[in-house]
Enzyme design. Structure first.
Site, PDB file in Angstrom:
ATOM      1  N   LYS A 188      15.001 -43.441  47.536  1.00 58.26           N
ATOM      2  CA  LYS A 188      15.641 -42.226  47.004  1.00 58.26           C
ATOM      3  C   LYS A 188      15.000 -41.035  47.719  1.00 58.26           C
ATOM      4  CE  LYS A 188      15.396 -39.011  44.422  1.00 58.26           C
ATOM      5  NZ  LYS A 188      15.637 -37.609  44.903  1.00 58.26           N
ATOM      6  N   GLY A 241       5.084 -36.954  46.419  1.00 55.19           N
ATOM      7  CA  GLY A 241       5.627 -35.688  45.936  1.00 55.19           C
ATOM      8  C   GLY A 241       4.597 -34.944  45.130  1.00 55.19           C
ATOM      9  N   SER A 242       5.088 -34.142  44.187  1.00 60.14           N
ATOM     10  CA  SER A 242       4.192 -33.259  43.445  1.00 60.14           C
ATOM     11  C   SER A 242       3.384 -34.040  42.410  1.00 60.14           C
ATOM     12  CB  SER A 242       5.008 -32.173  42.747  1.00 60.14           C
ATOM     13  OG  SER A 242       5.916 -32.773  41.847  1.00 60.14           O
ATOM     14  N   THR A 243       2.251 -33.461  42.040  1.00 63.58           N
ATOM     15  CA  THR A 243       1.392 -34.084  41.037  1.00 63.58           C
ATOM     16  C   THR A 243       2.125 -34.156  39.701  1.00 63.58           C
ATOM     17  OG1 THR A 243      -0.473 -33.181  42.222  1.00 63.58           O
ATOM     18  CG2 THR A 243      -0.907 -33.904  39.981  1.00 63.58           C
ATOM     19  N   VAL A 245       5.370 -34.552  39.060  1.00 61.75           N
ATOM     20  CA  VAL A 245       6.299 -35.687  39.008  1.00 61.75           C
ATOM     21  C   VAL A 245       5.509 -37.001  39.091  1.00 61.75           C
ATOM     22  CG1 VAL A 245       8.295 -36.811  40.074  1.00 61.75           C
ATOM     23  CG2 VAL A 245       8.230 -34.330  39.907  1.00 61.75           C
ATOM     24  N   GLY A 246       4.399 -37.000  39.819  1.00 55.69           N
ATOM     25  CA  GLY A 246       3.535 -38.188  39.871  1.00 55.69           C
ATOM     26  C   GLY A 246       3.135 -38.636  38.466  1.00 55.69           C
ATOM     27  N   GLU A 264       1.287 -40.797  46.477  1.00 59.33           N
ATOM     28  CA  GLU A 264       0.667 -39.833  47.386  1.00 59.33           C
ATOM     29  C   GLU A 264       1.058 -38.447  46.902  1.00 59.33           C
ATOM     30  OE1 GLU A 264       0.910 -40.579  51.641  1.00 59.33           O
ATOM     31  OE2 GLU A 264       0.323 -38.490  52.019  1.00 59.33           O
ATOM     32  N   CYS A 298       1.096 -32.326  52.953  1.00 60.12           N
ATOM     33  CA  CYS A 298       0.095 -32.686  51.936  1.00 60.12           C
ATOM     34  C   CYS A 298      -1.313 -32.693  52.529  1.00 60.12           C
ATOM     35  CB  CYS A 298       0.440 -34.028  51.304  1.00 60.12           C
ATOM     36  SG  CYS A 298       0.748 -35.319  52.484  1.00 60.12           S
TER      37      CYS A 298
HETATM   38  O1  TXE Z   1       8.494 -32.008  44.664  1.00 63.63           O
HETATM   39  P1  TXE Z   1       8.968 -33.155  43.689  1.00 63.63           P
HETATM   40  P2  TXE Z   1       9.285 -30.675  45.000  1.00 63.63           P
HETATM   41  C1  TXE Z   1       4.362 -30.398  46.024  1.00 63.63           C
HETATM   42  C2  TXE Z   1       4.279 -29.050  46.662  1.00 63.63           C
HETATM   43  C3  TXE Z   1       5.588 -28.424  46.312  1.00 63.63           C
HETATM   44  C4  TXE Z   1       5.867 -29.013  44.967  1.00 63.63           C
HETATM   45  C5  TXE Z   1       7.308 -29.077  44.567  1.00 63.63           C
HETATM   46  O2  TXE Z   1       3.209 -28.342  46.082  1.00 63.63           O
HETATM   47  O3  TXE Z   1       5.490 -27.051  46.205  1.00 63.63           O
HETATM   48  O4  TXE Z   1       5.348 -30.304  45.037  1.00 63.63           O
HETATM   49  O5  TXE Z   1       8.096 -29.782  45.525  1.00 63.63           O
HETATM   50  C6  TXE Z   1      11.850 -36.658  43.273  1.00 63.63           C
HETATM   51  N1  TXE Z   1      11.553 -38.813  38.634  1.00 63.63           N
HETATM   52  N2  TXE Z   1       4.730 -31.441  46.951  1.00 63.63           N
HETATM   53  O6  TXE Z   1       9.853 -29.995  43.815  1.00 63.63           O
HETATM   54  O7  TXE Z   1       9.831 -32.559  42.638  1.00 63.63           O
HETATM   55  C7  TXE Z   1      12.560 -35.599  44.088  1.00 63.63           C
HETATM   56  O8  TXE Z   1      13.963 -35.763  43.996  1.00 63.63           O
HETATM   57  C8  TXE Z   1      11.563 -39.371  39.856  1.00 63.63           C
HETATM   58  C9  TXE Z   1       3.635 -32.099  47.550  1.00 63.63           C
HETATM   59  O9  TXE Z   1      10.250 -31.019  46.003  1.00 63.63           O
HETATM   60  O10 TXE Z   1       7.771 -33.911  43.306  1.00 63.63           O
HETATM   61  C10 TXE Z   1      12.006 -35.901  45.468  1.00 63.63           C
HETATM   62  O11 TXE Z   1      12.696 -37.014  46.029  1.00 63.63           O
HETATM   63  N3  TXE Z   1      11.642 -38.672  40.985  1.00 63.63           N
HETATM   64  C11 TXE Z   1       4.018 -33.366  48.220  1.00 63.63           C
HETATM   65  C12 TXE Z   1      10.548 -36.279  45.174  1.00 63.63           C
HETATM   66  O12 TXE Z   1      10.530 -36.669  43.793  1.00 63.63           O
HETATM   67  C13 TXE Z   1      11.706 -37.334  40.901  1.00 63.63           C
HETATM   68  C14 TXE Z   1       5.335 -33.402  48.870  1.00 63.63           C
HETATM   69  C15 TXE Z   1       9.533 -35.142  45.357  1.00 63.63           C
HETATM   70  O13 TXE Z   1       9.938 -34.034  44.609  1.00 63.63           O
HETATM   71  C16 TXE Z   1      11.681 -36.680  39.653  1.00 63.63           C
HETATM   72  C17 TXE Z   1       6.360 -32.686  48.133  1.00 63.63           C
HETATM   73  C18 TXE Z   1      11.603 -37.473  38.475  1.00 63.63           C
HETATM   74  N4  TXE Z   1      11.576 -36.965  37.259  1.00 63.63           N
HETATM   75  C19 TXE Z   1       6.022 -31.726  47.239  1.00 63.63           C
HETATM   76  N5  TXE Z   1      11.729 -35.352  39.868  1.00 63.63           N
HETATM   77  C20 TXE Z   1       2.950 -33.856  49.154  1.00 63.63           C
HETATM   78  N6  TXE Z   1       1.696 -33.620  48.792  1.00 63.63           N
HETATM   79  O14 TXE Z   1       3.250 -34.452  50.169  1.00 63.63           O
HETATM   80  C21 TXE Z   1      11.781 -35.168  41.200  1.00 63.63           C
HETATM   81  N7  TXE Z   1      11.778 -36.369  41.828  1.00 63.63           N
END
Ligand code: TXE
Length: 500
Positions: A188, A241-243, A245-246, A264, A298
């Site tokens: 996804k 992704g973000s902490t 959502v992690g 990650e 990241c």
């Molecule tokens: O990340 P999200 P966003 C950090 C960075 C950035 C912030 C927001 O600080 O400013 O996150 O970015 C999917 N269940 N990083 O909003 O939302 C989403 O569709 C399952 C750091 O884009 O975490 C996408 O595919 N999945 C990071 C993925 O998660 C969900 C890289 C990442 O999106 C979801 C990116 C849910 N409930 C952002 N909600 C790094 N450190 O590499 C969203 N997603």
């Protein structure tokens, strides 16, 4: 489309993509469509279907069938390797096309996108060897009556959720290793950068990957992403992704089937520079470490921790680099810093620059919104007079914002470096081997660079300490991550009876 075209421009109309299930590209049909505007040009470039929960179920069911009937995991390593090698070759053949769509959706410079795509082909080529070398262990020391085996089995159906900052690279740091292990996949991608993930699914099919082994569902995180992390038929989930959502991923796994997780997450990575470093190299490396991908990375080196005696000199050298860096149209070959990927991220970065000023830090240079015709970027910002408690020194900004904090002694540098909830990456710059090793041992980070930064490749594993994540990707570690270990005791000869 694989010549190196000198003057690229956005497409006249957006390219339509289907999602990918069971070896087939499925058109949007009556589904809603997400239209993506190029962040560098402000014009629509792609149209991607918003999958429904039923589409997600279909994709997981296809991956489940493909895993359970062993059409992929049952092949020998040689056969899996052949598919991965062909995929690597096809990525190279279509590298210009992949780089073009990556740049259009993400906003990164085309030269950088090209380099990333080359690195991705290399990931597949390297992982093909790993498909053949994956093995377990044996115990021949259990006495004459017993033999022990440890085998590695693919874990099953793997969900892969990726972000928008390196849509193709982060995907390819996972997919070839997952496939080498024998698992099947439901990916996804981020809703704003799905194109190159869909191109990869097509390439894998052409390379001979059996239907159902690689599936891609597109759509928002809150519906399709959330559905994937909760799905009871998914055995493992790799999330980048973000902490915040992690945390949802961990909660969902706990609520449902305790799927294994790879995470990650964020980083607030230190660049430690000692007075004995080659300061010219360090200034260039530090500028690259925060300017690369407009700091939306990241592993960006966002905290410069520098020995006080050279702090002013180094700041001047970095400022000079920042003023020379080429910010511009991402499709221009000369561009080094392209567009900020989303409006939300643009606002976040600008708000941190304001916060830094309000907290009393001194903006030495940069931090300005730059118009790119239809798109927008931000010039790299350098902050002095930063203290450890300021938000700009603690929180992941995910933009080109560098904070400077001076130190007087090695122990102080290590303490500042470790004063963060994160532990993704770190760099040290010194010509003294003792200092380099001391800092490498003591700073908590999953990736470390000595007299360089952001170096990588398929051999060494990736992942974080502390709240930067769980697990490792790439290298043999990255294949083993997607396996589970089985211990087998084999009795030799006649059993000594329990009941005689
Ligand atoms: O990340 P999200 P966003 C950090 C960075 C950035 C912030 C927001 O600080 O400013 O996150 O970015 C999917 N269940 N990083 O909003 O939302 C989403 O569709 C399952 C750091 O884009 O975490 C996408 O595919 N999945 C990071 C993925 O998660 C969900 C890289 C990442 O999106 C979801 C990116 C849910 N409930 C952002 N909600 C790094 N450190 O590499 C969203 N997603």
């Amino acid at each position: 489309m694989n010549q190196h075209i000198e003057a690229l421009s956005p497409p006249a109309k957006p390219r339509k993509f289907g999602f990918f299930v069971d070896g087939q590209s499925v058109e949007a049909g009556s589904r809603e469509v997400f239209e993506r505007n190029s962040p560098g040009h402000g014009v629509p470039v792609t149209r991607i279907p918003k999958c429904t929960p039923e589409d997600l179920d279909d994709a997981v069911a296809a991956a489940r069938r493909a895993f359970d009937d062993r059409r992929w995991s049952g092949l020998n390593g040689q056969a899996r390797a052949a598919v991965l090698l062909r995929a690597g070759a096809l990525i190279r053949e279509r590298s210009e096309e992949i780089a073009y769509w990556e740049t259009l959706e993400n906003g990164k410079p085309i030269s950088q996108a090209r380099a990333e795509v080359g690195g991705c082909a290399d990931m597949f080529e390297y992982a093909s060897g790993l498909a053949r070398s994956l093995h377990g262990d044996s115990f021949n020391n259990l006495g004459d009556g017993m033999f022990g085996l440890v085998t590695r089995e693919p874990i099953g159906v793997v969900g892969i959720i990726t972000p928008w900052n390196f849509p193709f690279l982060i995907l390819c740091e996972r997919v070839p290793y997952v496939l080498a292990s024998g698992c099947t996949i439901v990916a996804k991608p981020s809703e704003v950068t799905s194109a190159t993930t869909l191109i990869l699914a097509e390439i894998l099919s052409q390379a001979g990957l059996p239907d159902g082994v690689m599936n891609v569902v597109t759509g928002s995180g809150s519906t399709i992403g959330q559905g994937l992390i909760e799905h009871p038929l998914v055995d493992m989930l790799s999330f980048t992704g973000s902490t915040s959502v992690g945390r949802k991923v961990v909660e969902a796994a706990g609520r449902t089937n305790f799927k294994k997780l790879g995470l990650e997450l964020g980083g607030k990575n230190p660049q430690i520079v000692f007075a004995d470093a080659d300061l010219e190299d360090a200034a260039d490396g530090v500028a690259f470490g925060i300017g690369f991908n407009t700091g939306q990375c990241c592993v960006s080196g966002s905290r410069l921790i520098v020995e006080r005696s050279v702090a002013d000199d180094l700041a001047r050298m970095i400022e000079e680099k920042f003023t020379k860096v080429v910010i511009g149209d991402p499709l221009n070959n000369a561009t080094q810093i392209g567009a900020i990927t989303t409006d939300a991220q643009n606002s976040t970065i600008l708000s941190y620059i304001e916060k830094g000023r309000a907290e009393g830090a001194r903006l030495i240079c940069g931090g300005e919104q730059i118009g790119l015709g239809g798109g927008r970027s931000i010039s790299p910002a350098l902050f002095g007079d930063v203290t450890r408690d300021m938000a700009i020194a603690r929180e992941e900004i995910f933009g080109p914002v560098l904070t400077i904090m001076p130190f007087d002694a090695v122990e102080e540098a290590i303490a500042i470096a470790n004063d963060t909830e994160y532990g993704l990456a770190a760099s040290v710059w010194t010509k003294n081997i003792d200092k380099a090793l001391l800092v490498t041992r003591r700073v908590q980070a999953g990736r470390f660079w000595v007299n360089t930064t952001l170096a990588g490749g398929p051999e060494l594993p990736l992942g974080g300490f502390k709240q930067s994540g769980w697990g490792r990707e790439a290298g043999m570690y990255g294949v083993e991550e997607y396996t589970q270990v089985k211990s087998v005791h084999i009795e030799i000869g006649k059993r000594s009876p329990w009941i005689a």
